[in-house]
Design a protein around this motif. Structure first.
Motif, PDB file in Angstrom:
ATOM      1  N   PRO A 116      39.207 -36.450  21.325  1.00  0.00           N
ATOM      2  CA  PRO A 116      39.676 -36.901  22.728  1.00  0.00           C
ATOM      3  C   PRO A 116      38.568 -36.371  23.637  1.00  0.00           C
ATOM      4  O   PRO A 116      37.942 -35.487  23.454  1.00  0.00           O
ATOM      5  N   ASP A 117      38.767 -37.274  24.768  1.00  0.00           N
ATOM      6  CA  ASP A 117      37.683 -36.955  25.754  1.00  0.00           C
ATOM      7  C   ASP A 117      37.945 -35.682  26.619  1.00  0.00           C
ATOM      8  O   ASP A 117      39.260 -35.662  26.924  1.00  0.00           O
ATOM      9  N   GLU A 118      36.920 -34.963  26.864  1.00  0.00           N
ATOM     10  CA  GLU A 118      37.426 -33.760  27.675  1.00  0.00           C
ATOM     11  C   GLU A 118      37.945 -33.867  28.936  1.00  0.00           C
ATOM     12  O   GLU A 118      38.970 -33.023  29.582  1.00  0.00           O
ATOM     13  N   GLY A 119      37.767 -35.193  29.558  1.00  0.00           N
ATOM     14  CA  GLY A 119      38.219 -35.269  30.848  1.00  0.00           C
ATOM     15  C   GLY A 119      39.643 -35.729  30.774  1.00  0.00           C
ATOM     16  O   GLY A 119      40.381 -35.198  31.823  1.00  0.00           O
ATOM     17  N   ILE A 120      40.132 -36.327  29.874  1.00  0.00           N
ATOM     18  CA  ILE A 120      41.459 -36.624  29.415  1.00  0.00           C
ATOM     19  C   ILE A 120      42.074 -35.256  29.409  1.00  0.00           C
ATOM     20  O   ILE A 120      43.250 -35.458  29.888  1.00  0.00           O
ATOM     21  N   LEU A 121      41.732 -34.593  28.658  1.00  0.00           N
ATOM     22  CA  LEU A 121      42.441 -33.262  28.535  1.00  0.00           C
ATOM     23  C   LEU A 121      42.681 -32.396  29.756  1.00  0.00           C
ATOM     24  O   LEU A 121      43.806 -31.888  29.834  1.00  0.00           O
ATOM     25  N   ARG A 122      41.592 -32.487  30.424  1.00  0.00           N
ATOM     26  CA  ARG A 122      41.653 -31.757  31.829  1.00  0.00           C
ATOM     27  C   ARG A 122      42.753 -32.244  32.588  1.00  0.00           C
ATOM     28  O   ARG A 122      43.333 -31.461  33.378  1.00  0.00           O
ATOM     29  N   ASP A 123      42.805 -33.737  32.687  1.00  0.00           N
ATOM     30  CA  ASP A 123      43.800 -34.277  33.568  1.00  0.00           C
ATOM     31  C   ASP A 123      45.156 -34.160  32.942  1.00  0.00           C
ATOM     32  O   ASP A 123      46.065 -33.683  33.888  1.00  0.00           O
TER      33      ASP A 123
END
Length: 131
Positions: A116-123
């Motif tokens: 998974p994209d790191e940005g999605i996980l941060r969101d």
């Protein structure tokens, strides 16, 4: 008349004993049914409920050694080939045999493209904190 040419050559090394060609070890096989899952970084893990491989008369000593090497910690295909001092292709055939006989299973690391994209996980984390 006796010729010392090819007919006189020995098929063994005096110090190492008889030479066994890799294709002879695998009975001429170069692939197995599970070949597509056996890249160099695939991990070989013993099945927890598998019987003792030494009790199976159809397994070669190399099969038993592979299961033994994986018993304590999972080993990659590359590590097993290095540990057995055998070509990777031969080790892949042996692992395929063991998978088919349900002595081991193979897990593959997740390719980076499927993570998974790191940005999605941060969101997601930020959204959970906001609750």
């Amino acid at each position: 008349m006796s010729r010392k040419g090819q007919g006189g050559r020995h098929w063994f090394d005096d110090e190492a004993g008889p030479v066994v060609r890799p294709y002879a070890m695998t009975r001429g096989r170069t692939t197995s049914g599970t070949q597509q899952f056996l890249d160099l970084i695939a991990l070989v893990v013993p099945e927890p409920d598998a019987p003792d491989p030494e009790a199976d008369p159809e397994l070669a000593p190399e099969h038993v050694e592979i299961v033994g090497l994986c018993r304590d910690t999972p080993q990659s295909v590359a590590e097993l080939a290095a540990g057995l001092d055998l070509p990777v292709g031969v080790v892949r055939v042996f692992i395929g045999d063991l998978v088919h006989a349900r002595f081991v299973h193979v897990t593959r690391p997740v390719p980076p493209a499927e993570l998974p994209d790191e940005g999605i996980l941060r969101d997601v984390i930020d959204g959970l904190r906001a609750l």
